[in-house]
Design a protein around this motif. Sequence first.
Motif, PDB file in Angstrom:
ATOM      1  N   SER A 233       0.853  -1.191   0.000  1.00  0.00           N
ATOM      2  CA  SER A 233       0.000   0.000   0.000  1.00  0.00           C
ATOM      3  C   SER A 233       0.891   1.244   0.000  1.00  0.00           C
ATOM      4  CB  SER A 233      -0.900  -0.002   1.243  1.00  0.00           C
ATOM      5  OG  SER A 233      -0.161   0.386   2.382  1.00  0.00           O
ATOM      6  N   PRO A 234       0.319   2.433  -0.159  1.00  0.00           N
ATOM      7  CA  PRO A 234       1.144   3.644  -0.030  1.00  0.00           C
ATOM      8  C   PRO A 234       1.644   3.784   1.410  1.00  0.00           C
ATOM      9  CG  PRO A 234      -1.021   4.137  -1.001  1.00  0.00           C
ATOM     10  CD  PRO A 234      -1.086   2.750  -0.475  1.00  0.00           C
ATOM     11  N   PHE A 235       2.733   4.515   1.586  1.00  0.00           N
ATOM     12  CA  PHE A 235       3.121   4.944   2.932  1.00  0.00           C
ATOM     13  C   PHE A 235       2.940   6.453   2.957  1.00  0.00           C
ATOM     14  CE2 PHE A 235       5.466   5.969   6.667  1.00  0.00           C
ATOM     15  CZ  PHE A 235       5.334   4.842   7.475  1.00  0.00           C
ATOM     16  N   PRO A 236       2.163   6.974   3.902  1.00  0.00           N
ATOM     17  CA  PRO A 236       1.794   8.395   3.860  1.00  0.00           C
ATOM     18  C   PRO A 236       2.935   9.303   4.297  1.00  0.00           C
ATOM     19  CG  PRO A 236       0.913   7.386   5.837  1.00  0.00           C
ATOM     20  CD  PRO A 236       1.559   6.273   5.049  1.00  0.00           C
ATOM     21  N   SER A 237       2.782  10.577   4.036  1.00  0.00           N
ATOM     22  CA  SER A 237       3.769  11.562   4.476  1.00  0.00           C
ATOM     23  C   SER A 237       3.818  11.585   5.995  1.00  0.00           C
ATOM     24  CB  SER A 237       3.409  12.944   3.942  1.00  0.00           C
ATOM     25  OG  SER A 237       2.277  13.446   4.630  1.00  0.00           O
ATOM     26  N   SER A 238       4.904  12.104   6.533  1.00  0.00           N
ATOM     27  CA  SER A 238       5.065  12.121   7.992  1.00  0.00           C
ATOM     28  C   SER A 238       3.973  12.947   8.663  1.00  0.00           C
ATOM     29  CB  SER A 238       6.450  12.662   8.373  1.00  0.00           C
ATOM     30  OG  SER A 238       6.610  13.989   7.921  1.00  0.00           O
ATOM     31  N   GLU A 239       3.475  13.968   7.984  1.00  0.00           N
ATOM     32  CA  GLU A 239       2.411  14.786   8.565  1.00  0.00           C
ATOM     33  C   GLU A 239       1.144  13.967   8.798  1.00  0.00           C
ATOM     34  OE1 GLU A 239       2.715  18.172   9.479  1.00  0.00           O
ATOM     35  OE2 GLU A 239       4.763  17.471   9.240  1.00  0.00           O
ATOM     36  N   ILE A 240       0.895  13.005   7.923  1.00  0.00           N
ATOM     37  CA  ILE A 240      -0.271  12.137   8.076  1.00  0.00           C
ATOM     38  C   ILE A 240       0.042  10.999   9.040  1.00  0.00           C
ATOM     39  CG2 ILE A 240      -1.816  10.539   6.870  1.00  0.00           C
ATOM     40  CD1 ILE A 240      -2.400  13.405   6.157  1.00  0.00           C
ATOM     41  N   TYR A 241       1.180  10.331   8.811  1.00  0.00           N
ATOM     42  CA  TYR A 241       1.494   9.136   9.609  1.00  0.00           C
ATOM     43  C   TYR A 241       1.606   9.445  11.092  1.00  0.00           C
ATOM     44  CZ  TYR A 241       3.810   5.053  11.475  1.00  0.00           C
ATOM     45  OH  TYR A 241       4.121   3.960  12.250  1.00  0.00           O
ATOM     46  N   ARG A 242       2.154  10.582  11.440  1.00  0.00           N
ATOM     47  CA  ARG A 242       2.379  10.837  12.869  1.00  0.00           C
ATOM     48  C   ARG A 242       1.103  11.148  13.639  1.00  0.00           C
ATOM     49  NH1 ARG A 242       6.085  16.301  12.962  1.00  0.00           N
ATOM     50  NH2 ARG A 242       4.638  17.754  11.989  1.00  0.00           N
ATOM     51  N   THR A 243      -0.036  11.174  12.968  1.00  0.00           N
ATOM     52  CA  THR A 243      -1.308  11.279  13.702  1.00  0.00           C
ATOM     53  C   THR A 243      -1.704   9.943  14.318  1.00  0.00           C
ATOM     54  OG1 THR A 243      -2.662  10.783  11.744  1.00  0.00           O
ATOM     55  CG2 THR A 243      -2.110  13.099  12.134  1.00  0.00           C
ATOM     56  N   LEU A 244      -1.058   8.850  13.895  1.00  0.00           N
ATOM     57  CA  LEU A 244      -1.400   7.520  14.410  1.00  0.00           C
ATOM     58  C   LEU A 244      -0.884   7.384  15.847  1.00  0.00           C
ATOM     59  CD1 LEU A 244      -2.585   4.722  13.585  1.00  0.00           C
ATOM     60  CD2 LEU A 244      -0.266   4.054  12.940  1.00  0.00           C
ATOM     61  N   PRO A 245      -1.751   7.078  16.801  1.00  0.00           N
ATOM     62  CA  PRO A 245      -1.308   6.987  18.205  1.00  0.00           C
ATOM     63  C   PRO A 245      -0.218   5.947  18.460  1.00  0.00           C
ATOM     64  CG  PRO A 245      -3.691   7.194  18.109  1.00  0.00           C
ATOM     65  CD  PRO A 245      -3.216   6.995  16.694  1.00  0.00           C
ATOM     66  N   VAL A 246      -0.149   4.892  17.634  1.00  0.00           N
ATOM     67  CA  VAL A 246       0.877   3.854  17.826  1.00  0.00           C
ATOM     68  C   VAL A 246       1.944   3.963  16.736  1.00  0.00           C
ATOM     69  CG1 VAL A 246      -0.564   2.237  19.093  1.00  0.00           C
ATOM     70  CG2 VAL A 246      -0.636   2.226  16.600  1.00  0.00           C
ATOM     71  N   ARG A 247       2.262   5.170  16.375  1.00  0.00           N
ATOM     72  CA  ARG A 247       3.173   5.409  15.247  1.00  0.00           C
ATOM     73  C   ARG A 247       4.568   4.858  15.506  1.00  0.00           C
ATOM     74  NH1 ARG A 247       3.497  11.969  16.279  1.00  0.00           N
ATOM     75  NH2 ARG A 247       4.829  11.893  18.126  1.00  0.00           N
ATOM     76  N   GLU A 248       5.111   5.087  16.700  1.00  0.00           N
ATOM     77  CA  GLU A 248       6.482   4.644  16.974  1.00  0.00           C
ATOM     78  C   GLU A 248       6.555   3.133  17.130  1.00  0.00           C
ATOM     79  OE1 GLU A 248       8.483   6.725  20.051  1.00  0.00           O
ATOM     80  OE2 GLU A 248       8.103   8.696  19.192  1.00  0.00           O
ATOM     81  N   GLU A 249       5.517   2.532  17.689  1.00  0.00           N
ATOM     82  CA  GLU A 249       5.510   1.077  17.841  1.00  0.00           C
ATOM     83  C   GLU A 249       5.618   0.393  16.472  1.00  0.00           C
ATOM     84  OE1 GLU A 249       3.019   2.501  21.407  1.00  0.00           O
ATOM     85  OE2 GLU A 249       3.674   3.208  19.450  1.00  0.00           O
ATOM     86  N   ILE A 250       4.873   0.896  15.498  1.00  0.00           N
ATOM     87  CA  ILE A 250       4.899   0.280  14.171  1.00  0.00           C
ATOM     88  C   ILE A 250       6.226   0.549  13.467  1.00  0.00           C
ATOM     89  CG2 ILE A 250       3.874   0.429  11.859  1.00  0.00           C
ATOM     90  CD1 ILE A 250       1.150   0.640  13.184  1.00  0.00           C
ATOM     91  N   LEU A 251       6.740   1.764  13.576  1.00  0.00           N
ATOM     92  CA  LEU A 251       8.029   2.071  12.961  1.00  0.00           C
ATOM     93  C   LEU A 251       9.135   1.175  13.511  1.00  0.00           C
ATOM     94  CD1 LEU A 251       8.454   5.958  12.620  1.00  0.00           C
ATOM     95  CD2 LEU A 251       8.047   4.282  10.831  1.00  0.00           C
ATOM     96  N   LYS A 252       9.191   1.048  14.830  1.00  0.00           N
ATOM     97  CA  LYS A 252      10.242   0.237  15.458  1.00  0.00           C
ATOM     98  C   LYS A 252      10.089  -1.234  15.099  1.00  0.00           C
ATOM     99  CE  LYS A 252      11.037   3.386  19.337  1.00  0.00           C
ATOM    100  NZ  LYS A 252      10.854   3.601  20.794  1.00  0.00           N
ATOM    101  N   ALA A 253       8.845  -1.683  14.961  1.00  0.00           N
ATOM    102  CA  ALA A 253       8.622  -3.074  14.562  1.00  0.00           C
ATOM    103  C   ALA A 253       9.133  -3.311  13.147  1.00  0.00           C
ATOM    104  CB  ALA A 253       7.138  -3.423  14.656  1.00  0.00           C
ATOM    105  N   LEU A 254       8.847  -2.394  12.230  1.00  0.00           N
ATOM    106  CA  LEU A 254       9.329  -2.536  10.855  1.00  0.00           C
ATOM    107  C   LEU A 254      10.855  -2.539  10.803  1.00  0.00           C
ATOM    108  CD1 LEU A 254       6.900  -0.243   8.824  1.00  0.00           C
ATOM    109  CD2 LEU A 254       7.030  -2.723   8.759  1.00  0.00           C
ATOM    110  N   LEU A 255      11.483  -1.772  11.682  1.00  0.00           N
ATOM    111  CA  LEU A 255      12.938  -1.689  11.689  1.00  0.00           C
ATOM    112  C   LEU A 255      13.594  -2.943  12.240  1.00  0.00           C
ATOM    113  CD1 LEU A 255      13.399   2.035  12.759  1.00  0.00           C
ATOM    114  CD2 LEU A 255      13.834   1.041  10.515  1.00  0.00           C
ATOM    115  N   ASN A 256      12.814  -3.887  12.701  1.00  0.00           N
ATOM    116  CA  ASN A 256      13.366  -5.189  13.063  1.00  0.00           C
ATOM    117  C   ASN A 256      13.515  -6.084  11.828  1.00  0.00           C
ATOM    118  OD1 ASN A 256      14.017  -5.318  15.872  1.00  0.00           O
ATOM    119  ND2 ASN A 256      11.836  -5.138  16.334  1.00  0.00           N
ATOM    120  N   SER A 257      13.078  -5.601  10.666  1.00  0.00           N
ATOM    121  CA  SER A 257      13.333  -6.303   9.399  1.00  0.00           C
ATOM    122  C   SER A 257      14.741  -5.963   8.932  1.00  0.00           C
ATOM    123  CB  SER A 257      12.327  -5.867   8.330  1.00  0.00           C
ATOM    124  OG  SER A 257      11.002  -6.052   8.753  1.00  0.00           O
TER     125      SER A 257
END
Length: 857
Positions: A233-257
């Motif tokens: 899927s698309p990955f949104p701009s940081s202005e959109i993505y950072r509205t997600l309350p669990v934004r850092e949890e998902i980012l850190k999880a992806l960085l385990n790849s």
Amino acid sequence: MMSRSYTNLLDLASGNFPVMGPVRERKRLTRVMTVPGVVSELDDDQANSVNSDVHSSVNQDRIIIVANQLPVKAKRGPDNKGWSFNWDDYSLLLQLKDGLPEEMEVLYVGSLKIDVDINEQDEVSSVLLEKFKCVPAFLPPEIFNKFYHGFCKQHLWSLFHYMLPYSANHGGRFDRSLWEAYVAANKIFSQRVIEVINPEDDYIWIHDYHLMVLPTFLRRRFNRLRMGFFLHSPFPSSEIYRTLPVREEILKALLNSDLIGFHTFDYARHFLSCCSRMLGLEYQSKRGYIGLEYYGRTIGIKIMPVGVHMEQIESALRVADKESRIHEFKQKFDGKTVLLGVDDMDVFKGVNLKLLAMEQMLKQHPKWQGRAVLVQITNPARGRGKDLEDTQAEIQASCKRINEMFGKPGYEPIVFIDRPISLTERVAYYTIAECVVVTAVRDGMNLTPYEYIACRQGVSESASSSVSNGPKKSMLVVSEFIGCSPSLSGAIRVNPWNFEATAEAMNEAISMADAEKQLQHEKHYRYVSSHDVAFWSRSFFQDMERTCKDHFRRRCWGIGLSFGFRVVALDPNFRKLSIDHIESVYVRSKNRAILLDYDGTVMPQTSHNKTPNAEVISIVNRLLGDTKNTVFVVSGRGKESLDKWFSPCKKLGIAAEHGYFMRWSSDDKWEVCGPNSEFGWKQIAEPVMRLYTEATDGSSIETKESALVWHHRDADPSFGSSQAKEMLDHLESVLANEPVTVKSGQFIIDVKPQGVSKGVVAEKVFTTMAESGKQADFVLCIGDDRSDEEMFEIISSAISSGILSSNTSVFACTVGQKPSKAKYYLDDPAEVINMLKALADASDPGSFTDTESDISL
């Protein structure tokens, strides 16, 4: 409800793998049962990372492909008893096998599209594993609904397509229970992977936004796992993505790849921007590859759009020709110019905008009335909700209005098909269409234009058939907001919201000369045919191999709780400094050199009050009380601050401004250790820095006696970094003939005289001690940033040049687990203080007398 398996996972969790012979034997999956449980975010139940230093004896590579759904279709047997399964030939997961090495075994983990009774799950698992090499993840209904229809579709899908929940009725407010179900579902998927994985032989390839936290579950079990993730899927701009309350949890999880893939550079750029703004990470591009440094690991960023399966399309074309579907449609639309739309029923596909554009074209260009037909195929909706219902109603109303306005006997300008159609029927429509129109307002990839181009090319060996008769030409009108748009340079790109401009683009496309259409088609076909799905999967897998090639050469530690978990990868010789060990060596030594950085080493970086407390002063004085010790604070700070802070420590050596100023005790005068004391270059550098400071909000200039430092820590991360790179080039240019060095650091640009470094300080201390007959047999050197690496580096050359003995006990130590030239690490300044306190306690205060002379320059 949580899914648990009877399979014994204790061996896997503890790293005790069974001995395997040359032939890998698979253990049949045991029954998967569903029992009552508690849904929590990420429990820490015995999630010890496996850290085996021994390779498995099996060298055969295998890849485990994990996705929300398995590439199989299931249906009930006769009399509603049993199940029958067959491959879903249209599944991308099945098609990507063509690009993987021929000898590679492929195993699939995912859910089924149907519910399987708990009493049948054991049998279904066995059949799928044995016959299809598929491992089903059975999600309890209450978790599935909250996971898929809740968090995936209501939150992630909407947010990634730029829809924000401005009101409770628009997208829905964040619901933590949906997030918990998402985590629980990902954990169930991880359990199924763990049951079948050979962690040192297998590759893992995870697909799409449904499983974005799965990498953390798997990395916690196997910290050297070779794992890639691709977002479809698309990955949104940081202005959109950072509205997600669990934004850092998902980012850190992806960085385990190890490798994270995106269709376009825009999506990758948005992801990298989020990592920069929320986690402070910067990416680097080296030889064409983009990488993120994360706790010693380099996470690769892959940009490669997926393609179509050419053989499958050509096969469908042959079937359509054989069944006369193409001939049937040609007769049906004889004398008409067909424009075609193929979309999912989704709020983001812009179907109604396309209809409005068609209406506008017929109004603005009456010559197409009675001649132009838009065939709009809509696939069944995969989501649900009021937004979707409103979209469906709007589309139906537009179709009715346009057909009533422009229709006449034998002619309908809009042919709306809202039922599932086969690939054979779809390719028949592609073949007769003069132009395909895609007006999605946001879409991850959209393969419709690729399929259309392949179908318009036809099948070469069927020269006599209706498939390939006529010139090879095609035209595309595509939204600039879809993933395939950048790769279709000959398409007419439109802003779908501007339906008047889209109408003009549609008119231009069908009015264009045939020769031009043929040229555009040839260009597009060359790309589509060479960048098919096999090319995409081959490219991704090769990059995953490259990114993971050093996995088993490095030592890895898993640290952090919950979604803060990450793996630190370090040199095999890099280890934590043992206080007991250094203390025992310290006691036996006779001449000791102790060099300490200040900020980030003795004093925490986050501390607002930088003055050393009474404990630090006491420890330093007790170390100085032992005449065997030569103690230096080596800092980038100015000499006035250090002199004031350490005034109670009379015998302390201080090197200020990275060693430009140096003294051996408070009784000595400051010495200038730089090669010159001319600072005319400041008159050149300072105006340049001031120019960038005025243009960069949040930046500042720090003026030292010997140096100028530009700080941009408080500036916008992207803009500050961009300005710093520009300033570095600017300063290097204007100061090319000056005796200075210009260096970039963490949020700084530093200009200082040449020949000044902490490494020079260390060398001078070791040399002076050796010349006075007190060659150091114990060296402790501690620091936390790049400037301290110069001290660590000089130690090796000091030993080789004889300034230090080959028998010298060296403890080069960095603060924090990160790549370093040091051989040891301590976690934080608190551990540094504890270690220094232990050495102070082991010191001999009676060995110091006022009559003994001190080493001086």
